[in-house]
Design a protein around this motif. Structure first.
Motif, PDB file in Angstrom:
ATOM      1  N   MET A   1     -19.014 -10.701  -9.191  1.00 30.62           N
ATOM      2  CA  MET A   1     -18.431  -9.931  -8.083  1.00 30.62           C
ATOM      3  C   MET A   1     -18.289  -8.463  -8.489  1.00 30.62           C
ATOM      4  SD  MET A   1     -14.974 -10.891  -5.976  1.00 30.62           S
ATOM      5  CE  MET A   1     -15.625 -12.523  -5.608  1.00 30.62           C
ATOM      6  N   ALA A   2     -18.740  -7.554  -7.644  1.00 28.09           N
ATOM      7  CA  ALA A   2     -18.721  -6.137  -7.977  1.00 28.09           C
ATOM      8  C   ALA A   2     -17.294  -5.607  -8.107  1.00 28.09           C
ATOM      9  CB  ALA A   2     -19.460  -5.342  -6.901  1.00 28.09           C
ATOM     10  N   THR A   3     -17.146  -4.639  -9.015  1.00 32.62           N
ATOM     11  CA  THR A   3     -15.850  -4.015  -9.194  1.00 32.62           C
ATOM     12  C   THR A   3     -15.616  -3.004  -8.078  1.00 32.62           C
ATOM     13  OG1 THR A   3     -15.969  -4.269 -11.583  1.00 32.62           O
ATOM     14  CG2 THR A   3     -14.421  -2.635 -10.739  1.00 32.62           C
ATOM     15  N   LEU A   4     -14.489  -3.091  -7.425  1.00 34.82           N
ATOM     16  CA  LEU A   4     -14.162  -2.166  -6.352  1.00 34.82           C
ATOM     17  C   LEU A   4     -13.653  -0.853  -6.937  1.00 34.82           C
ATOM     18  CD1 LEU A   4     -12.244  -4.686  -4.094  1.00 34.82           C
ATOM     19  CD2 LEU A   4     -14.525  -3.786  -3.661  1.00 34.82           C
ATOM     20  N   GLN A   5     -14.017   0.233  -6.306  1.00 34.89           N
ATOM     21  CA  GLN A   5     -13.554   1.546  -6.725  1.00 34.89           C
ATOM     22  C   GLN A   5     -12.373   1.962  -5.860  1.00 34.89           C
ATOM     23  OE1 GLN A   5     -14.606   3.297  -9.431  1.00 34.89           O
ATOM     24  NE2 GLN A   5     -15.808   1.443  -9.835  1.00 34.89           N
ATOM     25  N   PRO A   6     -11.211   2.157  -6.461  1.00 35.51           N
ATOM     26  CA  PRO A   6     -10.049   2.539  -5.640  1.00 35.51           C
ATOM     27  C   PRO A   6     -10.142   3.985  -5.181  1.00 35.51           C
ATOM     28  CG  PRO A   6      -9.482   2.593  -7.965  1.00 35.51           C
ATOM     29  CD  PRO A   6     -10.880   2.031  -7.891  1.00 35.51           C
ATOM     30  N   GLU A   7      -9.368   4.283  -4.159  1.00 35.87           N
ATOM     31  CA  GLU A   7      -9.272   5.644  -3.637  1.00 35.87           C
ATOM     32  C   GLU A   7      -7.951   6.256  -4.080  1.00 35.87           C
ATOM     33  OE1 GLU A   7      -8.684   7.995   0.636  1.00 35.87           O
ATOM     34  OE2 GLU A   7      -9.024   5.816   0.597  1.00 35.87           O
ATOM     35  N   LEU A   8      -8.018   7.428  -4.706  1.00 34.62           N
ATOM     36  CA  LEU A   8      -6.812   8.142  -5.111  1.00 34.62           C
ATOM     37  C   LEU A   8      -6.236   8.881  -3.914  1.00 34.62           C
ATOM     38  CD1 LEU A   8      -4.804   9.305  -7.215  1.00 34.62           C
ATOM     39  CD2 LEU A   8      -6.490  11.130  -7.623  1.00 34.62           C
ATOM     40  N   ARG A   9      -4.960   8.629  -3.620  1.00 37.43           N
ATOM     41  CA  ARG A   9      -4.268   9.353  -2.555  1.00 37.43           C
ATOM     42  C   ARG A   9      -2.972   9.929  -3.110  1.00 37.43           C
ATOM     43  NH1 ARG A   9      -4.441   5.407   2.805  1.00 37.43           N
ATOM     44  NH2 ARG A   9      -6.634   4.765   2.640  1.00 37.43           N
ATOM     45  N   TRP A  10      -2.673  11.153  -2.692  1.00 40.81           N
ATOM     46  CA  TRP A  10      -1.413  11.788  -3.063  1.00 40.81           C
ATOM     47  C   TRP A  10      -0.441  11.638  -1.897  1.00 40.81           C
ATOM     48  CZ3 TRP A  10      -0.355  13.342  -7.881  1.00 40.81           C
ATOM     49  CH2 TRP A  10      -1.434  13.498  -8.763  1.00 40.81           C
ATOM     50  N   ILE A  11       0.729  11.105  -2.192  1.00 38.74           N
ATOM     51  CA  ILE A  11       1.730  10.785  -1.171  1.00 38.74           C
ATOM     52  C   ILE A  11       2.974  11.642  -1.394  1.00 38.74           C
ATOM     53  CG2 ILE A  11       3.122   8.962  -0.146  1.00 38.74           C
ATOM     54  CD1 ILE A  11       0.052   8.536   0.101  1.00 38.74           C
ATOM     55  N   ASP A  12       3.426  12.311  -0.349  1.00 40.28           N
ATOM     56  CA  ASP A  12       4.668  13.095  -0.401  1.00 40.28           C
ATOM     57  C   ASP A  12       5.848  12.128  -0.436  1.00 40.28           C
ATOM     58  OD1 ASP A  12       6.868  14.732   0.038  1.00 40.28           O
ATOM     59  OD2 ASP A  12       5.888  15.915   1.597  1.00 40.28           O
ATOM     60  N   ASN A  13       6.689  12.236  -1.471  1.00 43.78           N
ATOM     61  CA  ASN A  13       7.813  11.300  -1.567  1.00 43.78           C
ATOM     62  C   ASN A  13       9.026  11.735  -0.755  1.00 43.78           C
ATOM     63  OD1 ASN A  13       9.167  13.280  -3.107  1.00 43.78           O
ATOM     64  ND2 ASN A  13       9.841  11.795  -4.662  1.00 43.78           N
ATOM     65  N   GLY A  14       8.912  12.853  -0.026  1.00 46.29           N
ATOM     66  CA  GLY A  14      10.001  13.316   0.826  1.00 46.29           C
ATOM     67  C   GLY A  14      11.114  14.013   0.088  1.00 46.29           C
ATOM     68  N   ASN A  15      10.929  14.225  -1.221  1.00 45.90           N
ATOM     69  CA  ASN A  15      11.966  14.873  -2.017  1.00 45.90           C
ATOM     70  C   ASN A  15      11.365  15.937  -2.940  1.00 45.90           C
ATOM     71  OD1 ASN A  15      14.740  15.106  -2.770  1.00 45.90           O
ATOM     72  ND2 ASN A  15      14.322  13.953  -4.652  1.00 45.90           N
ATOM     73  N   GLY A  16      10.274  16.540  -2.462  1.00 44.42           N
ATOM     74  CA  GLY A  16       9.687  17.644  -3.207  1.00 44.42           C
ATOM     75  C   GLY A  16       8.658  17.266  -4.248  1.00 44.42           C
ATOM     76  N   HIS A  17       8.202  16.034  -4.264  1.00 44.35           N
ATOM     77  CA  HIS A  17       7.234  15.599  -5.267  1.00 44.35           C
ATOM     78  C   HIS A  17       6.066  14.867  -4.614  1.00 44.35           C
ATOM     79  CE1 HIS A  17       9.898  16.618  -8.625  1.00 44.35           C
ATOM     80  NE2 HIS A  17      10.883  16.075  -7.926  1.00 44.35           N
ATOM     81  N   GLN A  18       4.935  14.904  -5.288  1.00 48.22           N
ATOM     82  CA  GLN A  18       3.743  14.182  -4.864  1.00 48.22           C
ATOM     83  C   GLN A  18       3.523  12.983  -5.781  1.00 48.22           C
ATOM     84  OE1 GLN A  18       1.553  15.016  -2.137  1.00 48.22           O
ATOM     85  NE2 GLN A  18       3.350  16.251  -1.623  1.00 48.22           N
ATOM     86  N   LEU A  19       3.262  11.826  -5.173  1.00 48.19           N
ATOM     87  CA  LEU A  19       3.016  10.601  -5.929  1.00 48.19           C
ATOM     88  C   LEU A  19       1.525  10.314  -5.961  1.00 48.19           C
ATOM     89  CD1 LEU A  19       5.725   8.347  -4.227  1.00 48.19           C
ATOM     90  CD2 LEU A  19       5.966   9.625  -6.376  1.00 48.19           C
ATOM     91  N   ALA A  20       1.027   9.992  -7.144  1.00 44.47           N
ATOM     92  CA  ALA A  20      -0.357   9.541  -7.268  1.00 44.47           C
ATOM     93  C   ALA A  20      -0.404   8.047  -6.961  1.00 44.47           C
ATOM     94  CB  ALA A  20      -0.877   9.805  -8.669  1.00 44.47           C
ATOM     95  N   SER A  21      -1.294   7.674  -6.052  1.00 48.46           N
ATOM     96  CA  SER A  21      -1.433   6.257  -5.714  1.00 48.46           C
ATOM     97  C   SER A  21      -2.914   5.899  -5.656  1.00 48.46           C
ATOM     98  CB  SER A  21      -0.761   5.939  -4.373  1.00 48.46           C
ATOM     99  OG  SER A  21      -1.409   6.607  -3.297  1.00 48.46           O
ATOM    100  N   GLN A  22      -3.208   4.646  -5.980  1.00 53.35           N
ATOM    101  CA  GLN A  22      -4.571   4.141  -5.927  1.00 53.35           C
ATOM    102  C   GLN A  22      -4.623   3.020  -4.886  1.00 53.35           C
ATOM    103  OE1 GLN A  22      -7.192   5.319  -7.470  1.00 53.35           O
ATOM    104  NE2 GLN A  22      -6.383   6.556  -9.152  1.00 53.35           N
ATOM    105  N   TRP A  23      -5.625   3.117  -3.995  1.00 50.61           N
ATOM    106  CA  TRP A  23      -5.759   2.176  -2.888  1.00 50.61           C
ATOM    107  C   TRP A  23      -7.027   1.352  -3.081  1.00 50.61           C
ATOM    108  CZ3 TRP A  23      -2.641   2.476   1.836  1.00 50.61           C
ATOM    109  CH2 TRP A  23      -1.555   3.343   1.701  1.00 50.61           C
TER     110      TRP A  23
END
Length: 288
Positions: A1-23
């Motif tokens: 089964m092929a390895t899926l490549q996640p998508e990096l998204r930056w999410i505003d945490n609502g308190n002045g910071h950006q969160l790195a997330s992988q989808w």
């Protein structure tokens, strides 16, 4: 089964910071969405094999780093003003809102590893969840920790943590092989919790107790007899705070899945895909 490549998204945490997330998105029809909420000091890449597998089962799987951890660490920790409650109220709430929107009408799951199971009541929007799954999760009260680490826990909380944090301006756990680097506010708050018999509920008081009481979502706990950190008592204590939620508890011995060891972190090793993941986790997700 092929390895899926996640998508990096930056999410505003609502308190002045950006969160790195992988989808990690499935190729087929969406069966559900799983937010993987990490243990303290653990970077999201640790969960990548597991998240890939979930996507291969047609679940949207999302990982992220708390502010100050992994890819969400964007400056010196000594300058970062954040604590564990902030991770819950801002980081977890922001991530849950994003995954909820992406799930549409599909079932939504919170999968919390260790600390990730403790923060859920303080995250906004958790009432939308179809099920909560906790992995190797328990109270951090040091006297109830597994015998293997009880002495080290005493030394950490009464010596290393306060002294090193005062000297460095953050907890340099990476240098001593303990937990990892943590912001000062995080280690100080977590220390207070771990020194109290009722952990965060005992320290933070009635508002947090009520927050746990408000969780009514069915919860499944998967814990392990050889967990070097969490004893059976730790696990019972934490899940006892969820007084309104139907709780299913499963404590698994390594021999039950043909393994020599699972421990506090082993569940997420890809070698457990046919046993722990498929045999124990997947049926819980399929309950809806």
């Amino acid at each position: 089964m092929a390895t899926l490549q996640p998508e990096l998204r930056w999410i505003d945490n609502g308190n002045g910071h950006q969160l790195a997330s992988q989808w990690y998105a499935p190729d087929g029809p969406l069966r559900g969405a799983v937010l993987i909420v990490p243990a303290i000091g653990v970077k999201q890449r640790f969960y990548s094999d597991f998240a890939t597998w979930l996507a291969q089962q047609d679940y949207l799987a999302v990982t992220f780093d708390y502010v100050g951890i992994g890819q969400s660490r964007t400056g010196p920790l000594r300058a970062l003003d954040v604590d564990v409650l902030g991770w819950a109220r801002h980081d977890c709430s922001a991530m849950l809102a994003q995954v909820t929107a992406a799930a549409g009408g599909a079932p939504l799951y919170w999968l919390g590893h260790s600390l990730g199971a403790q923060l859920l009541p303080l995250a906004s929007g958790h009432e939308r969840l179809a099920r909560i799954v906790t992995i190797a999760a328990g109270s951090g009260y040091w006297r109830e920790n597994s015998p293997q680490i009880r002495t080290q826990a005493w030394l950490l909380w009464h010596g290393l943590a306060p002294v090193l944090t005062a000297l460095a301006g953050y907890f340099p756990g990476g240098r001593i092989g303990a937990v990892g680097d943590l912001p000062a506010g995080v280690i100080r708050q977590w220390r207070r919790w771990c020194l109290h018999p009722e952990y965060l509920v005992g320290v933070e008081g009635e508002p947090v107790r009520r927050a746990f009481d408000a969780v009514c979502t069915p919860l499944t706990s998967l814990s392990f007899t050889d967990d070097e950190m969490m004893s059976a008592r730790n696990t019972e204590s934490l899940h006892g705070f969820y007084r309104s939620a139907p709780v299913r508890s499963r404590r698994i011995a390594p021999s039950e899945v043909g393994a020599e060891r699972i421990g506090h972190f082993g569940f997420f090793r890809k070698g457990f895909a046919p046993t722990l993941w498929k045999g124990h986790l997947l049926p819980e997700l399929e309950r809806g």
